[in-house]
Design an enzyme around this catalytic site. Structure first.
Site, short mmCIF file in Angstrom:
data_model
loop_
_atom_site.label_atom_id
_atom_site.label_comp_id
_atom_site.label_asym_id
_atom_site.label_seq_id
_atom_site.Cartn_x
_atom_site.Cartn_y
_atom_site.Cartn_z
CG PHE A 15 -83.74 60.00 -31.03
CD1 PHE A 15 -82.45 60.40 -31.36
CD2 PHE A 15 -84.78 60.36 -31.88
CE1 PHE A 15 -82.21 61.16 -32.50
CE2 PHE A 15 -84.55 61.11 -33.02
CZ PHE A 15 -83.26 61.52 -33.32
NE ARG A 40 -77.99 77.62 -27.19
CZ ARG A 40 -77.97 76.42 -27.78
NH1 ARG A 40 -78.07 75.33 -27.06
NH2 ARG A 40 -77.85 76.32 -29.09
NE ARG A 47 -75.93 83.23 -38.61
CZ ARG A 47 -75.03 82.82 -39.49
NH1 ARG A 47 -75.37 82.71 -40.76
NH2 ARG A 47 -73.82 82.52 -39.12
CE1 TYR A 78 -84.30 80.25 -41.23
CE2 TYR A 78 -84.34 80.08 -38.83
CZ TYR A 78 -83.67 79.99 -40.03
OH TYR A 78 -82.34 79.60 -40.03
C1 IN0 Z 1 -82.70 67.02 -34.18
C2 IN0 Z 1 -83.33 67.18 -32.83
C3 IN0 Z 1 -84.43 66.19 -32.52
C4 IN0 Z 1 -84.19 65.03 -31.82
C5 IN0 Z 1 -85.22 64.15 -31.49
C6 IN0 Z 1 -86.52 64.40 -31.89
C7 IN0 Z 1 -86.82 65.56 -32.59
C8 IN0 Z 1 -88.14 65.82 -33.01
C9 IN0 Z 1 -88.42 66.96 -33.71
C10 IN0 Z 1 -87.40 67.84 -34.07
C11 IN0 Z 1 -86.11 67.60 -33.68
C12 IN0 Z 1 -85.78 66.48 -32.93
O1 IN0 Z 1 -82.41 67.18 -31.76
C13 IN0 Z 1 -81.16 67.82 -31.93
C14 IN0 Z 1 -80.45 67.90 -30.58
C15 IN0 Z 1 -79.02 68.39 -30.70
O2 IN0 Z 1 -78.44 68.37 -31.75
N1 IN0 Z 1 -78.44 68.88 -29.63
C16 IN0 Z 1 -77.13 69.48 -29.61
C17 IN0 Z 1 -77.11 70.56 -28.60
C18 IN0 Z 1 -77.40 71.93 -29.16
O3 IN0 Z 1 -77.56 72.81 -28.34
O4 IN0 Z 1 -77.42 72.12 -30.37
C19 IN0 Z 1 -76.06 68.52 -29.18
O5 IN0 Z 1 -74.91 68.77 -29.54
O6 IN0 Z 1 -76.37 67.55 -28.48
C20 IN0 Z 1 -81.28 69.18 -32.60
O7 IN0 Z 1 -81.05 70.20 -31.96
N2 IN0 Z 1 -81.65 69.23 -33.93
C21 IN0 Z 1 -81.91 68.06 -34.69
C22 IN0 Z 1 -81.36 67.97 -35.97
C23 IN0 Z 1 -81.53 66.83 -36.72
C24 IN0 Z 1 -82.26 65.77 -36.18
CL1 IN0 Z 1 -82.45 64.33 -37.09
C25 IN0 Z 1 -82.84 65.85 -34.91
C26 IN0 Z 1 -81.63 70.53 -34.63
C27 IN0 Z 1 -82.98 71.30 -34.75
C28 IN0 Z 1 -82.73 72.53 -35.60
C29 IN0 Z 1 -83.50 71.76 -33.40
C30 IN0 Z 1 -84.04 70.43 -35.42
#
Ligand code: IN0
Length: 420
Positions: free
Chosen positions: A299, A229, A239, A182
């Protein structure tokens, strides 16, 4: 602002980070990019969507170099769209699966939008105006469209398999293998897609996209930490993502972990979950170390340091069972400002790995395994990153005195203002 400063009152390095961030932030790319974006109404709408879904992450995306910024903004919005369909418990299951499985085609259909989300779905507005995202997606170079469509296809099908119960008992995750699968679908694949985008942009070496295990771990580490968390929020929403193979060793009542009389069991389950996440640390650091471009490094590093800080905060913390535990704003700002080079990132990981070891409880059934995992992570760092510092470099005395004076002046100004 006052509450944020007060929350960090016992942590001078956080106070100084907050003040530096607020008043002395160097002129960054963001202002320049905002002008560029403002000239194009449709693009501006896309960045507005990004701001609305996640303000702090939006700022990190906007700091990316020109070659990647729009591609990653649109990748994020497309994934948010998909997520908004997966997340919605009010949608009919067949309809949901049909949408998830065809989303990689939908993003090429000019004019497509979606108004069937439940009224409480927080990113509902994004799908209502999704034709804007599609138009901008179609403006991207084909090499980026191909990556985004490929990942959307794999993720949509994976989510549909899950939603229709192929890997679940009712609505719960059963085995650790299912849990990993998942997390791979919803986050590991993001790591694959981002690495492909980095390589396609030419900002990173093509080899970054070759080691799928490393990029998968980047997403796994973030997603598993989020799942720990978010225990309470997910439970309240009906869920359940913690795998039964982990919690079932200690209890047969997952929802009962919130009861005060089950605190000992709840602690054991939580430490078993944290233990499961720690194994990804070496891959995360290996991936970050291989990055060449400064904006890509920031990033990637920022979410990972937030995750290790969150993991240390949730470990052995019963609050997880009652509310959403969050790191202080001051801590977040300090971490964001420090995540610009590998030395600092490793120092931050070391500090939080140390916090984990100090919070480890000898009476916990996972005490030994956590000690081993923490020892392994430390050992891995000393072997593979031998020159990295143990702690974050402190500011010089004169600049910290200056910043503390600025903190006091700001506090005084805020308080005087409140009594005016
Ligand atoms: C992300 C990821 C992310 C960023 C950079 C490199 C990555 C490499 C592999 C996988 C994911 C990567 O980062 C974000 C961060 C984020 O959204 N933070 C939230 C805080 C929070 O607690 O949710 C904020 O508001 O700042 C992330 O969590 N995800 C994400 C989604 C799309 C992209 Cl393009 C990059 C979500 C997830 C599910 C963890 C992949």
């Amino acid at each position: 602002m006052l509450d944020v400063l007060l929350a960090s009152i016992g942590h001078p390095s956080e106070l100084s980070a907050l003040i530096t961030y607020k008043f002395f932030k160097p002129e960054s790319n963001i202002n320049r990019n905002q002008k560029l974006i403002a000239n194009n109404e449709r693009k501006k709408r896309c960045y507005d969507f990004l701001d609305k879904t996640s303000r702090s992450f939006s700022a990190v995306i906007q700091e990316l170099d020109d070659e990647l910024r729009d591609a990653i903004c649109l990748f994020y919005l497309v994934l948010r769209g998909l997520d908004t369909i997966e997340d919605d418990m009010t949608l009919d299951l067949d309809r949901k699966c049909e949408l998830l499985r065809s989303f990689d085609k939908i993003i090429f259909q000019r004019g497509w939008n979606f108004k069937e989300n439940g009224p409480n779905e927080k990113d509902r507005h994004l799908l209502v105006d999704f034709q804007i995202v599609i138009e901008e997606f179609l403006e991207l170079p084909k090499k980026f469209q191909d990556v985004i469509a490929d990942i959307t296809n794999q993720m949509g099908n994976g989510m549909a398999d899950y939603a229709s119960g192929d890997h679940r008992e009712n609505t719960a995750v059963a085995t650790i293998k299912d849990f990993d699968l998942y997390c791979h679908y919803v986050a590991g694949l993001v790591g694959w897609g981002l690495s492909d985008l980095f390589a396609a942009s030419g900002l990173e070496d093509p080899s970054i996209a070759k080691d799928k295990r490393l990029s998968d771990s980047m997403g796994m580490f973030l997603q598993k930490t989020n799942i720990i968390r978010d225990y309470r929020e997910d439970l309240d929403d009906g869920r359940q993502f913690w795998p039964k193979e982990i919690w079932g060793k200690y209890t047969d009542d997952f929802a009962g972990l919130v009861k005060p009389e089950n605190a000992k069991t709840a602690q054991a389950v939580l430490s078993a979950m944290v233990l499961n996440v720690l194994e990804h640390i070496p891959d995360v650091l290996t991936y970050l170390k291989s990055l060449k471009n400064q904006s890509v490094f920031n990033f990637c590093a920022i979410p990972q340091v937030m995750a290790i800080a969150t993991l240390a905060l949730v470990f052995n913390n019963q609050d997880v069972y009652h509310r959403n535990v969050k790191i202080r704003k001051g801590t977040a700002v300090k971490l964001i400002m420090a995540s610009t080079n590998m030395d600092n990132v490793v120092a931050i990981f070391r500090e939080y790995i140390h916090v984990l070891s100090t919070k480890n409880d000898a009476a916990d059934p996972n005490f030994i395994n956590i000690s081993i995992a923490v020892g392994k992570a430390e050992q891995w760092i000393t072997t593979n990153l031998p020159d990295s510092p143990r702690t974050l470099a402190k500011r010089s005395d004169s600049s910290s005195t200056f910043i503390m004076l600025a903190v006091l002046a700001s506090l005084a100004a805020i308080i005087l203002n409140a009594y005016k």
